[in-house]
Design an enzyme around this catalytic site. Structure first.
Site, PDB file in Angstrom:
ATOM      1  N   HIS A   1     -47.704  96.199 -23.994  1.00  0.00           N
ATOM      2  CA  HIS A   1     -46.684  95.600 -25.026  1.00  0.00           C
ATOM      3  C   HIS A   1     -45.334  95.327 -24.268  1.00  0.00           C
ATOM      4  O   HIS A   1     -44.714  94.200 -24.229  1.00  0.00           O
ATOM      5  CB  HIS A   1     -46.608  96.568 -25.900  1.00  0.00           C
ATOM      6  CG  HIS A   1     -45.762  96.240 -27.057  1.00  0.00           C
ATOM      7  ND1 HIS A   1     -44.365  96.287 -27.107  1.00  0.00           N
ATOM      8  CD2 HIS A   1     -46.097  95.338 -28.394  1.00  0.00           C
ATOM      9  CE1 HIS A   1     -43.956  95.764 -28.504  1.00  0.00           C
ATOM     10  NE2 HIS A   1     -45.009  95.374 -29.097  1.00  0.00           N
TER      11      HIS A   1
ATOM     12  N   SER B   1     -43.024  91.544 -32.776  1.00  0.00           N
ATOM     13  CA  SER B   1     -42.518  92.061 -31.598  1.00  0.00           C
ATOM     14  C   SER B   1     -42.166  90.987 -30.542  1.00  0.00           C
ATOM     15  O   SER B   1     -41.272  91.115 -29.904  1.00  0.00           O
ATOM     16  CB  SER B   1     -43.496  92.862 -30.949  1.00  0.00           C
ATOM     17  OG  SER B   1     -43.630  94.346 -31.644  1.00  0.00           O
TER      18      SER B   1
ATOM     19  N   ASP C   1     -39.144 100.141 -24.622  1.00  0.00           N
ATOM     20  CA  ASP C   1     -40.579  99.858 -24.831  1.00  0.00           C
ATOM     21  C   ASP C   1     -41.470 100.684 -24.097  1.00  0.00           C
ATOM     22  O   ASP C   1     -41.124 101.821 -23.883  1.00  0.00           O
ATOM     23  CB  ASP C   1     -40.884  98.471 -24.857  1.00  0.00           C
ATOM     24  CG  ASP C   1     -41.608  97.743 -25.721  1.00  0.00           C
ATOM     25  OD1 ASP C   1     -43.180  97.972 -25.566  1.00  0.00           O
ATOM     26  OD2 ASP C   1     -41.135  97.165 -26.754  1.00  0.00           O
TER      27      ASP C   1
END
Length: 475
Positions: free
Chosen positions: A231, A418, A175
């Site tokens: 994120h 996600s 990620d």
């Protein structure tokens, strides 16, 4: 007078025919819900001037020469080719070739996007290599926060239950990196036992000081999450939270930065990171990202499919990935190619990879967000590809959201498949026995585990959005 009327009638007919023709062109033709074969919208975004080469055998001088000769015949200036290999001395036979207009070699014809011989091929020989564009793989949130993620302004309250004697499960997160503040909780993170901080490659994997993982974007050991929405950090928090509710296993997070500050990565770096994770003993890979395409299991994805569903499965690695969210540019392309608006979230028609490499009983588990009757209207669904939904904590403004764990003060909520993926990853890694990670690994080894506490929704099943209407509740 009659001649004037006849002329006027002819003009009206021509105008009607012209309007019908324009309508046909703008709609992509009468394709129903399927894109046309020659649609220019089939190929997703990719890095210009690059091609990923999957060698079927270790390349020697003769193989390289044959490939360059084929490229030269296609108009590529082979004198300007530069070659990049995975930085981690990988045993995966892939290379990234760069040169002006190199990308045209892989995408000039649909057959070329992955084929090396046969009709419309590059003429290199099927025993030699497969070619693919270096696809751009994104982790965009469904909605960007009003303010950028600021680690200094976020105070966490993480507790650690005693797990003496518990099996340790290694979860690789591919990620945007990790908040430096979280790295202070070192007991949660995998540490390379064969490496020390001395500016040397102690474990002989061609990476210096890869203590806690590697940054495949910048080719260094800086794992800091520099994305606007944090994120990768949020992914880690959701996974950690699932280990707080179950005493079965202990957690080690392996942080592999594959996406930049814009939440963009590419296929080459991701494949290199997968190889790193496998070589360092990861049990689970969390892949909260993907890309849209209108190809269905076509040659551009055959080798990627093989690497995940054969290579990783053979090493006992579970691959948990996102069903995908609404994205403006791919949706626009899909509609121009003939997919109707009502089918944009349907993975059976609008393909999102690597989610659409799942479906069968392989090692890929696909997750999305649900309420008690349907998948989030902003996220993808399919009774064939989507294995598990995660019940949202709240609904706001048309988005199904999850509460971010360990945040003191005002609660924070995020939305997107996600995060559903991270919750599923954490639940499986925390509860499933270590002996489930045996080769060849199959998703059924995990989805039948009682500890997952899987529920069933008749409405989800009837709406044909999640396989069997199965979902779990976020804690």
């Amino acid at each position: 007078m009659k001649r004037r009327n006849l002329l006027l009638l002819l003009i009206i007919i021509l105008i009607i025919l012209l309007l019908l023709l324009l309508r046909h062109c703008n709609s992509g033709g009468d394709t129903g819900n399927k894109p046309t074969i020659d649609s220019p919208y089939k190929i997703p975004d990719y890095r210009k001037d690059q091609v990923v080469i999957f060698f079927k055998q270790p390349p020697n001088a003769a193989i390289i020469s044959r490939i360059k000769q084929s490229m030269a015949s296609s108009g590529i200036d082979t004198s300007k080719i530069t070659v990049q290999k995975c930085a981690n001395c990988t045993d995966m036979q892939i290379e990234l070739w760069n040169a002006p207009h190199m990308d045209t070699y892989a995408v000039s014809e649909p057959v070329k996007g992955g084929s090396s011989s046969g009709s419309g091929s590059n003429g290199v020989g099927e025993d030699t290599a497969l070619f693919a564009p270096n696809f751009i793989v994104s982790t965009p949130p469904e909605e960007y926060p009003n303010m950028p993620y600021d680690s200094l302004g976020r105070k966490r309250a993480i507790r650690f239950p005693s797990k003496a004697g518990a099996d340790t499960v290694k979860v690789a997160i591919l990620d945007t990196g990790i908040d430096d503040q979280l790295m202070g909780y070192q007991q949660l993170f995998w540490k390379n036992p064969d490496e020390t901080l001395n500016n040397a490659d102690d474990d002989h994997n061609c990476l210096k000081d890869d203590i806690y993982g590697w940054n495949f974007v910048d080719n260094n050991n800086n794992l800091r999450d520099d994305s606007r929405d944090g994120h990768g950090t949020h992914i880690a928090l959701f996974i950690i939270n699932e280990f707080q509710r179950d005493q079965t296993n202990a957690l080690q997070l392996m942080i592999l930065k594959t996406h930049n500050s814009k939440s963009e990565g590419d296929m080459f770096n991701i494949l290199c990171a997968m190889s790193y994770a496998a070589n360092k003993g990861a049990n689970v890979i969390n892949a909260s990202w993907g890309y849209y395409s209108l190809f269905k299991h076509a040659t551009p994805y055959s080798q990627i499919d093989s690497i995940i569903t054969a290579g990783l499965a053979a090493r006992g690695i579970l691959f948990v990935t996102a069903a995908g969210n609404r994205m403006a540019a791919p949706d626009d392309s899909a509609m121009k190619a003939g997919i109707t608006g009502t089918n944009l979230r349907n993975l059976d028609l609008h393909y999102f990879y690597p989610a659409c490499l799942g479906g069968s009983n392989n090692n890929i588990i696909v997750a999305t967000t649900v309420n008690d009757s349907m998948v989030s209207p902003t996220q993808n669904f399919s009774p064939f590809y989507v294995d598990l939904g995660v019940l949202a904590d709240e609904e706001e403004g048309g988005f199904l959201k999850f509460k971010v764990p360990y945040t003191l003060g005002t609660p924070q909520y995020v939305s997107g498949s996600s995060y559903a993926t991270a919750i599923v990853t954490g639940r499986i890694a925390a509860t499933c026995k270590k002996n489930a990670y045996t080769a060849p690994l199959r998703k059924s080894n995990f989805l039948q585990t009682a500890g997952l506490d899987i529920k069933g929704s008749a409405k989800l099943d009837q709406n044909k959005q999640v396989n069997g209407g199965k979902y779990i509740i976020h804690n």
